[in-house]
Write a protein that holds these residues in place. Structure first.
Motif, mmCIF file in Angstrom:
data_model
loop_
_atom_site.group_PDB
_atom_site.id
_atom_site.type_symbol
_atom_site.label_atom_id
_atom_site.label_comp_id
_atom_site.label_asym_id
_atom_site.label_seq_id
_atom_site.Cartn_x
_atom_site.Cartn_y
_atom_site.Cartn_z
ATOM 1 N N LEU A 1 6.601 -8.741 1.892
ATOM 2 C CA LEU A 1 7.406 -8.708 3.215
ATOM 3 C C LEU A 1 6.983 -10.026 3.901
ATOM 4 O O LEU A 1 7.578 -10.780 4.513
ATOM 5 N N SER A 2 5.443 -9.980 4.048
ATOM 6 C CA SER A 2 4.885 -11.261 4.909
ATOM 7 C C SER A 2 5.433 -12.414 4.509
ATOM 8 O O SER A 2 5.748 -13.391 5.068
ATOM 9 N N LEU A 3 5.393 -12.696 2.944
ATOM 10 C CA LEU A 3 5.772 -14.232 2.489
ATOM 11 C C LEU A 3 7.295 -14.232 2.785
ATOM 12 O O LEU A 3 7.498 -15.196 3.062
ATOM 13 N N LEU B 1 -1.877 2.757 -3.125
ATOM 14 C CA LEU B 1 -2.076 1.608 -2.249
ATOM 15 C C LEU B 1 -2.046 0.308 -2.935
ATOM 16 O O LEU B 1 -1.614 -0.722 -2.005
ATOM 17 N N ARG B 2 -2.190 0.222 -4.087
ATOM 18 C CA ARG B 2 -1.969 -1.279 -4.776
ATOM 19 C C ARG B 2 -0.395 -1.510 -4.530
ATOM 20 O O ARG B 2 0.056 -2.714 -4.193
ATOM 21 N N MET B 3 0.403 -0.746 -4.868
ATOM 22 C CA MET B 3 1.955 -0.847 -4.563
ATOM 23 C C MET B 3 2.263 -1.287 -2.857
ATOM 24 O O MET B 3 2.805 -2.225 -2.733
ATOM 25 N N ALA B 4 1.320 -0.453 -2.246
ATOM 26 C CA ALA B 4 1.690 -0.793 -0.784
ATOM 27 C C ALA B 4 1.415 -2.236 -0.512
ATOM 28 O O ALA B 4 1.974 -2.706 0.282
ATOM 29 N N ARG B 5 0.184 -2.859 -1.020
ATOM 30 C CA ARG B 5 -0.376 -3.949 -0.554
ATOM 31 C C ARG B 5 0.852 -5.272 -1.003
ATOM 32 O O ARG B 5 0.814 -5.891 -0.443
ATOM 33 N N LEU B 6 1.186 -4.729 -2.372
ATOM 34 C CA LEU B 6 2.174 -5.690 -3.081
ATOM 35 C C LEU B 6 3.270 -5.756 -1.936
ATOM 36 O O LEU B 6 3.809 -7.007 -1.811
#
Ligand code: ADP
Length: 263
Positions: free
Chosen positions: A93-95, A83-88
């Motif tokens: 991508l957002s940035l 999950l941490r990798m997914a958030r990162l």
């Protein structure tokens, strides 16, 4: 160091108009340097949870093959790291999406007070877990800016989440939407430990954290405030951060208001 570009514009002989452009190469080199650092940091941030997942897979295939208790525990950790990798990846991508659109000024009318109310509702549970009280102070009339609704929700969410995460357990988070002349502001204040002055100028840098362990513990990617800064910049606004150590912090996004056309 400068690079000089010369372009002839019009006319001929001595009356020719010439355009000289000076390009600051040291700045270009800085940008290049930042890009290289960014890729190195991002890779490192991904490498750490990845190494942990791979390590546990190996253990589960080997020594812990028949250990049901260890298996459950390791799978839980692997899920968290995943999950941490997914958030990162989501934050990266957002940035990059926000940066790609940096030159396009957003232009939908958005009411900041309704943004604040929506985020407040969505973060009530998170606040309750840390026994934090959320308080909203917004005027009756809409506070309209020319904006991108999703980005403004994201901005608000990141600031309020940080205030809940890094503020005091059992404390209060105050959200204020206000109008001041031709500007609108959105402030988020907490009563946590605050931020020492030497950290303030670097706080919105990608992956900059005051306390890396605390950030990771709270599920942070280190990109939240970088995202906030880029959203504010795209909205032609500015971000201010005020803090007195021991007395909390206030983050304020100040954006140009969308003014009623005068007749
Ligand atoms: P993170 O994912 O680590 O929360 P952010 O970019 O959102 O990343 O924030 C960067 C760092 O700024 C955090 O790791 C934390 O150390 C500090 N910080 C952010 N908000 C606050 C706050 N309200 N109070 C104290 N420190 C904060």
């Amino acid at each position: 160091t400068f690079r000089i570009h010369i372009a002839a514009l019009a006319g001929s002989g001595w009356r020719r108009a010439v355009l000289l452009t000076f390009e600051d190469l040291s700045e270009q080199r800085m940008t290049e340097r930042m890009r290289v650092d960014f890729v190195a940091n991002a890779s490192h941030e991904l490498r750490t949870p990845l190494a942990s997942v791979l390590g546990f897979v190996e253990t589960l295939q080997g020594p812990a093959r028949n250990d049901a208790v260890a298996r459950d525990r390791f799978l839980t950790i692997m899920r968290e790291q995943g999950l941490r990798m997914a958030r990162l990846v989501d934050d990266l991508l957002s940035l990059s999406r926000i940066e790609l659109r940096a030159h396009l000024a957003p232009e939908t009318p958005v009411d900041l007070a309704s943004i604040a109310r929506e985020i407040l509702d969505s973060l009530v549970l998170m606040a309750r877990e840390r026994e934090v009280t959320l308080k909203l102070d917004a005027p009756q009339q809409p506070v309209t800016v020319a904006g991108d609704r999703d980005e403004l929700l994201r901005l608000m969410e990141n600031l309020v989440e940080n205030a809940i995460k890094y503020g005091q357990r059992g404390g209060e988070v105050g959200i204020t939407v206000a109008i001041s002349g031709e500007e609108a502001s959105l402030s988020v204040r907490d009563d946590g430990p605050g931020i020492a002055p030497e950290h303030l100028p670097r706080l919105t840098e990608r992956f900059y954290r005051v306390d890396t362990a605390a950030s990771r513990e709270a599920g942070g990617t280190g990109l939240g405030l970088a995202i906030v800064k880029h959203i504010v910049l795209r909205h032609r606004g500015r971000l201010t951060i005020e803090s007195v150590v021991g007395q909390g912090a206030t983050f304020r996004a100040i954006l140009p208001r969308l003014l009623e056309p005068t007749r």
